[in-house]
Enzyme design. Structure first.
Site, short mmCIF file in Angstrom:
data_model
loop_
_atom_site.label_atom_id
_atom_site.label_comp_id
_atom_site.label_asym_id
_atom_site.label_seq_id
_atom_site.Cartn_x
_atom_site.Cartn_y
_atom_site.Cartn_z
CD1 TRP A 1 30.00 -8.38 75.22
CD2 TRP A 1 28.14 -8.50 76.47
NE1 TRP A 1 30.22 -7.69 76.40
CE2 TRP A 1 29.10 -7.75 77.18
CE3 TRP A 1 26.90 -8.72 77.06
CZ2 TRP A 1 28.86 -7.22 78.46
CZ3 TRP A 1 26.65 -8.19 78.33
CH2 TRP A 1 27.62 -7.46 79.01
CG ASP B 1 24.99 -6.19 71.33
OD1 ASP B 1 25.19 -4.95 71.37
OD2 ASP B 1 25.18 -6.94 72.30
CE LYS C 1 30.14 -1.35 76.73
NZ LYS C 1 29.32 -2.51 76.53
C1 LIG Z 1 28.50 -3.55 77.09
C2 LIG Z 1 27.80 -4.51 76.17
C3 LIG Z 1 26.55 -5.05 76.49
C4 LIG Z 1 25.84 -4.77 77.80
O1 LIG Z 1 25.41 -3.49 77.87
P1 LIG Z 1 24.51 -3.01 79.10
O2 LIG Z 1 24.14 -1.64 78.67
O3 LIG Z 1 25.37 -3.05 80.32
O4 LIG Z 1 23.35 -3.92 79.21
C5 LIG Z 1 25.95 -5.90 75.58
N1 LIG Z 1 26.55 -6.20 74.42
C6 LIG Z 1 27.77 -5.73 74.09
C7 LIG Z 1 28.39 -6.12 72.79
C8 LIG Z 1 28.43 -4.87 74.96
O5 LIG Z 1 29.64 -4.38 74.63
#
Ligand SMILES: *Cc1c(COP(=O)(O)O)cnc(C)c1O
Length: 361
Positions: free
Chosen positions: A103, A173, A197
């Site tokens: 990520w 993030d 999540k």
């Molecule tokens: C799931 C995730 C993403 C991507 O999320 P989307 O909503 O599908 O764009 C980005 N960063 C992390 C750390 C994630 O767990």
């Protein structure tokens, strides 16, 4: 009688059953007005009430200081990979990024389209099994911000510390770790998290941004991606994802009922501790991440003999233990233990893993 399986999906992830039941009960006739929440104007008093209560509950849960805006946006966390530089990286500017896995690498690749990215530290040299300490980082003196990924959902690494970047805004993030335990929001310039999540269903991303960082977007930034436009319009510059916002609000209420993030943090600490202890004591399963850097929410593990993977997953499915297959890019297994995954689910998983080891070890 519930027939709901134990769901260890990394995302879209398990939602609390109580929240789904409440949404079901309110679906056709939201609180006596004769419509569902999906069918009302986002400008109506009813929906504005839903939206502002959700924001207030999130503010309460995370103790978000008054000088931060909370935005409910679309495009997922991935759109933030572009939206952050468009708003915070001036033309010709430099931003520092920390690479701890898939990520963070995606965030880095996207930011490179908008300016100079200095990868101030990378876990690559240790095969992404360990997070570089801040003493090992080489931050640039003129960075517009420092971006990092507190929890790498795929690799299963998580910081158990918050970097100190002085006056340079820290951008995080938090997609797969937000709301898993208390957090000191004041340490950050901007926090973002895709909802699917720990917040709610997909289609929504929450951004928590310090007010002094608004109004810095470059002139080429699309109106829809300008944080200040979103903030000035209460995240309703256009039609927001109303169903997701409402469901996120139900999750926030549920979290408050559970005792808030202090209580969730205690449950989450126990859940991950149990599973790691079991894995470490086993000779069939293993997890390669440095102990201090292990994720609470996403626990990847491999079987000593990958030839057993299929049988392991089939046996798990037969016991209603679902979505344990690792990410397609890394293989192996992964158990995601988000807030809606109960301690009973983790106990059931461990019992199955022990049984499978006995039969196949
Ligand atoms: C799931 C995730 C993403 C991507 O999320 P989307 O909503 O599908 O764009 C980005 N960063 C992390 C750390 C994630 O767990």
């Amino acid at each position: 009688m519930s027939t709901r399986a134990y769901n260890f999906c990394a995302g879209p992830a398990a939602l609390p059953e109580a929240v789904l039941r409440r949404a079901q009960a309110e679906l056709l006739d939201w609180r006596g007005i004769g419509l569902s929440v999906m069918e009302m104007s986002h400008r109506s008093d009813e929906f504005v009430g839903v939206a502002s209560k959700a924001e207030q509950d999130l503010r309460d849960l995370l103790a978000i200081p008054a000088n931060y805006k909370v935005l409910f946006l679309q495009g997922g966390a991935s759109q933030q990979f572009a939206q952050i530089p468009l708003n915070l990286l001036p033309e010709g500017g430099t931003a520092d990024y920390i690479d701890t896995g898939i990520w963070s690498k995606k965030a880095i690749e996207e930011a490179r389209r908008y300016g100079t990215v200095n990868v101030a530290a990378s876990a690559k040299s240790c095969d992404y099994f360990r997070i570089p300490r801040q003493e090992e980082w080489t931050l640039s003196p003129d960075a517009a911000y420092v971006h990092y990924t507190p929890n790498e959902t795929i690799g299963g690494l998580e910081y158990d510390w918050i970097p100190d970047t002085g006056d340079v805004p820290l951008v995080a993030d938090m997609s797969s770790t937000i709301l898993s335990r208390p957090l000191d929001v004041s340490r950050f310039g901007l926090i973002y998290a895709g909802a699917q999540k720990n917040i709610g269903p997909s289609g929504l991303v929450v951004v928590i941004v310090r007010e002094d960082l608004l109004g810095r977007a470059r002139s080429s930034c699309p109106t829809m991606l300008d944080y200040k436009v979103a903030a000035d319009n209460g995240s309703m510059y256009n039609t927001p994802p109303t169903l997701g916002w409402y469901l996120a609000g139900l999750i926030f209420e549920w979290l408050k009922e559970q005792g808030g993030l202090e209580a969730m943090g205690q449950v989450n600490r126990r859940k991950q501790q149990k599973l790691y202890e079991f894995i470490d004591a086993s000779s069939l399963y293993s997890n390669p991440i440095a102990t201090a850097d292990r994720s609470w929410m996403n626990i990847p593990f491999v079987l000593a003999d990958a030839g057993l993977d299929k049988a392991f997953l089939a046996g798990a499915s037969a016991r209603q233990l679902l979505n344990l297959q690792g990410h397609r890019s890394v293989g192996g297994m992964r158990a995601s233990l988000y807030n809606a995954v109960s301690e009973a689910a983790v106990d059931a998983l461990i019992a199955y893993m022990a049984e499978f080891e006995k039969e196949n070890g």
